[in-house]
Design an enzyme around this catalytic site. Structure first.
Site, PDB file in Angstrom:
ATOM      1  N   HIS A   1      -0.791   3.755  -2.089  1.00  0.00           N
ATOM      2  CA  HIS A   1      -1.399   4.668  -3.060  1.00  0.00           C
ATOM      3  C   HIS A   1      -1.325   6.118  -2.589  1.00  0.00           C
ATOM      4  O   HIS A   1      -1.427   7.030  -3.403  1.00  0.00           O
ATOM      5  CB  HIS A   1      -2.813   4.229  -3.460  1.00  0.00           C
ATOM      6  CG  HIS A   1      -3.920   4.630  -2.536  1.00  0.00           C
ATOM      7  ND1 HIS A   1      -4.503   3.755  -1.652  1.00  0.00           N
ATOM      8  CD2 HIS A   1      -4.574   5.799  -2.358  1.00  0.00           C
ATOM      9  CE1 HIS A   1      -5.465   4.368  -0.979  1.00  0.00           C
ATOM     10  NE2 HIS A   1      -5.528   5.614  -1.383  1.00  0.00           N
TER      11      HIS A   1
ATOM     12  N   ASP B   1      -1.422  -2.573   0.220  1.00  0.00           N
ATOM     13  CA  ASP B   1      -1.414  -1.123  -0.036  1.00  0.00           C
ATOM     14  C   ASP B   1      -0.798  -0.354   1.141  1.00  0.00           C
ATOM     15  O   ASP B   1      -1.486   0.311   1.895  1.00  0.00           O
ATOM     16  CB  ASP B   1      -2.865  -0.669  -0.285  1.00  0.00           C
ATOM     17  CG  ASP B   1      -2.930   0.712  -0.921  1.00  0.00           C
ATOM     18  OD1 ASP B   1      -1.927   1.440  -0.870  1.00  0.00           O
ATOM     19  OD2 ASP B   1      -3.998   1.062  -1.468  1.00  0.00           O
TER      20      ASP B   1
ATOM     21  N   SER C   1      -7.877   7.024   3.733  1.00  0.00           N
ATOM     22  CA  SER C   1      -6.826   6.109   3.323  1.00  0.00           C
ATOM     23  C   SER C   1      -5.587   6.326   4.161  1.00  0.00           C
ATOM     24  O   SER C   1      -5.187   7.458   4.402  1.00  0.00           O
ATOM     25  CB  SER C   1      -6.494   6.303   1.859  1.00  0.00           C
ATOM     26  OG  SER C   1      -7.356   5.528   1.104  1.00  0.00           O
TER      27      SER C   1
END
Ligand code: ARG
Ligand code: ASP
Length: 712
Positions: free
Chosen positions: A86, A222, A647
């Site tokens: 992402h 991810d 992230s």
């Protein structure tokens, strides 16, 4: 109360306090020595110096800031960067087209030549950290007005940066900590030639999509791989086919053990922003005023975009990254509100404030006695401005055309400004010309018009109220005409007009364009009436909050405080552990591929399963990547204190080897930016074994496997 009871009570209180703060904290790695004992007691087997060292290579050299809002890490000697899918999504989306749909099919470069340059993407690292508090504050005095002091700090900061940048090849930036009570200077190195190496299809990288986003259990792979390129001297350089893979000072080893239940774990990355020392008024304003307006507005927007994406492949590609962005914050705000309510956050803060007030009433002649009431007044006075500002951001700016046109405003206005240099005009003109193609690649005028119409009202007392006066009673028709008559909605017309634009005529060409007129008007209104007043009020609150921060540190002088996240490099640590989010519900710490298979639903695109992945599953072809039970692990949760920006951060074990990469938080703990609750807050990571499995078995990228340092 007996002496014994008092002693016992005191002991108990300290115990409760230190326990409730057990896993909280986003620590500065350059000051990690202060946490070393605690970390080692919990399972860290290396030293603070192995993690952060100014001169010797240390693990910090393997941690990167990826783009503007994510983290990542080096996992090979040759500049290979691992981050989240992402985090690379915008780039992968921009490189995709209906012919080369990397979102749908994934992408794996077979050799270095096939790696795809990513325009605008940067990767940067910290080289040094220097405490510059005294230098930044030099010359400020207690009696000085805030305006004066801020000006001095600004000057000192600029001088510091100038001076240090003269002495080194690195970039310097100064950041404020503890609300502006301390300052640190970071020397950083930024690389601009970054290329896409490999990405799974979105059915793996974004499996579960926005439905599963912010929740546990999760089955998302991810991750994506990029490579940093440098000039022949290993220094940053603009993209060139002659650049070579960057050689980092350090890279992470990858642990084949993956994540084991209850093991010590820590995370190293760039958390964006927390507000852990806020008042109850501050939290109330966010959860009861700001979040609800924004949530409502985004619901309306998503209700328009999502059905359109489902109907058409081109629209799906055009709007996928935008929809993910809109939905991500939309859902997080709801989670924050839920979490704050769940832990009784406002009441907890009020309890703390009561204690604070009692202390402040007598401390140092009542120096801080009025602080909380001043803060409360300042928040009350900000409220109307905050409402208008949120409406502006979430409603007025929601049609994309508005921001697009706004970028042309300075150019068009300069036409009537005799003092505006022609050279500057030409530079601006060439810059805005460059905006046109990328904008139209992902723009659907019908969707945008619908958003314009739907978002032009807000709900007040259960009624939809239009907040901008339009001359026409038939509002929809008015909007249709505005879009139809404007040059800005037509790529060809706009390019033609820009080609013919000169400083002398640009005002005539665009000056009466209906969208230009509208955009110019609303921004003028915003810039005159909302933004400066809000900025002023925020500045007032910032000063009070800074004092409140300092006062909290004085009141709890034996507590070890960590500064709120501010997009600088941090470390948090905790345990790989499950979660009991509510009565009778317990989540295990790990998910597996069989759980992904069980979620399959060919009707919903977020839950479709890639054929090759299904084959690998059916053949139980997990190689060395299976866990002790023979299952293929996918994700795990841990009690590391994280926030947006974390992230892509490497999630590590006691040896400092990688066991996962962070990508999300569990729903019940998304309030971790305001209040960390070790019982409810969990960060979600992809297990490295799943990443290796995908690179090795799914993508069959042996050349990438050969670069990695996999350890047991
Ligand atoms: N919630 C994660 C974060 O804040 C992941 C977001 C991307 N995924 C998505 N479905 N929008 O960045
Ligand atoms: N998904 C977030 C990020 O992109 C991480 C989080 O908010 O927990 O940084």
């Amino acid at each position: 109360m007996s002496v014994k009871k008092i002693l016992l009570f005191g002991f108990f209180a300290v115990f409760v306090l230190s326990k409730s703060l057990a896993d909280e904290g986003m620590w500065m790695p350059n000051l990690l020595e202060k946490r070393q004992v605690d970390m080692q007691n919990k399972g860290l087997k290396i030293s603070a110096n192995d993690i952060y060292h100014e001169i010797q290579p240390s693990l910090k050299d393997a941690v990167v800031r990826f783009g503007t809002g994510c983290s990542g890490s080096f996992i090979s000697k040759e500049g290979l960067v691992l981050t989240n899918y992402h985090c690379g999504y915008g780039q992968i989306q921009a490189l995709s087209s209906v012919q080369n749909d990397y979102l749908q099919h994934g992408f794996w470069a077979k050799n270095r030549h096939e790696e795809l340059p990513c325009a605008g993407l940067t990767v940067s690292m910290v080289v040094r950290t220097i405490d510059v508090t005294d230098a930044v504050k030099a010359g400020t005095t207690a009696g000085m007005s805030e305006l004066e002091a801020a000006e001095i700090r600004r000057r000192n900061t600029r001088d510091l940066i100038d001076e240090i940048e003269k002495q080194t090849e690195y970039k310097a930036e100064v950041r404020a900590f503890f609300g502006g009570n301390q300052f640190y200077l970071y020397l950083t190195e930024t690389f601009e030639d970054v290329r896409l190496v490999g990405t799974p299809p979105s059915s793996i990288g974004k499996f579960g999509g926005d439905v599963d986003n912010w929740t546990w259990p999760r089955h998302t792979g991810d991750f994506a791989l990029f490579r940093v390129y440098a000039d022949p001297n290993n220094k940053p350089a603009k993209y060139s086919p002659n650049n070579v893979p960057y050689q980092p000072k350090k890279h992470f080893k990858i642990s084949l053990n993956g994540a084991q239940e209850n093991e010590f774990t820590w995370i190293f990355g760039y958390p964006g922003r927390t507000n852990l020392y806020l008042t109850s008024f501050g939290i109330r304003q966010i959860t009861e005023i700001e979040n609800p307006i924004a949530i409502h507005a985004r619901t309306k927007r998503l209700d328009i975009i999502r059905p359109a994406m489902e109907q058409d492949q081109k629209t799906r590609i055009q709007y996928s990254a935008k929809a993910a962005g809109i939905s991500n914050a939309w859902k997080r705000w709801q989670g924050e509100n839920y979490g704050i309510q769940r832990v009784d956050g406002i009441a907890k803060k009020e309890g703390y404030e009561k204690r604070f007030q009692e202390w402040a009433n007598t401390f140092n002649n009542g120096q801080y006695r009025d602080l909380l009431s001043e803060l409360k007044t300042a928040y009350d006075e900000m409220e109307p401005l905050l409402i208008q500002n949120t409406i502006f951001n979430e409603h007025v700016l929601s049609p994309e055309i508005v921001n697009f046109v706004n970028q042309f405003v300075p150019l068009i206005k300069s036409s009537s400004d005799k003092n505006f240099p022609t050279a500057t005009f030409n530079a601006v003109l060439s810059r805005v010309k460059g905006l046109v193609t990328p904008f139209f690649k992902d723009f659907n005028v019908d969707i945008d018009k619908q958003i314009f119409k739907a978002l032009s009202t807000v709900e007040i007392d259960c009624e939809q109220v239009r907040f901008i006066d339009f001359p026409d009673k038939n509002f929809d028709k008015y909007v249709d005409e505005m879009y139809a008559k404007s040059i800005f909605t037509n790529e060809k017309k706009l390019n033609d007009a820009l080609r013919k634009s000169k400083k002398s005529n640009v005002g005539k060409v665009f000056g009466n364009d209906p969208l230009y007129v509208y955009v110019n008007q609303i921004f003028s209104m915003y810039n005159a009436m909302i933004s400066p007043a809000l900025r002023e009020q925020r500045a007032l609150i910032d000063v009070l909050q800074r004092t409140y921060m300092q006062a909290q540190m004085e009141m709890e002088s034996d507590r070890m405080f960590f500064p709120d996240a501010n997009s600088t490099i941090r470390i948090a640590y905790g345990k790989v552990e499950g979660l009991t989010p509510s009565d009778a519900v317990t989540y295990r710490f790990q998910t597996t591929l069989s759980g992904l298979m069980a979620k399959e639903n060919p009707e919903i695109f977020e839950f479709t399963i890639n054929d090759k992945l299904r084959d690998l599953y059916n053949n139980k072809d997990f190689g060395v990547y299976a866990n002790a039970k023979g299952e293929m692990p996918i994700c795990f949760i841990a009690s590391n204190h994280t926030i947006g920006g974390n992230s892509g951060s490497p999630v590590l074990n006691g040896n400092g080897d990688m066991i996962g990469i962070n990508f999300d938080r569990a729903w019940e703990g998304t309030m971790s930016g305001f209040m960390f609750d070790p019982k409810l807050c969990r960060n979600i990571s992809v297990d490295v074994r799943f990443i290796l499995f995908i690179i090795d078995k799914f993508a069959e990228s042996n050349h990438i496997m050969a670069e990695l340092e996999v350890v047991k």
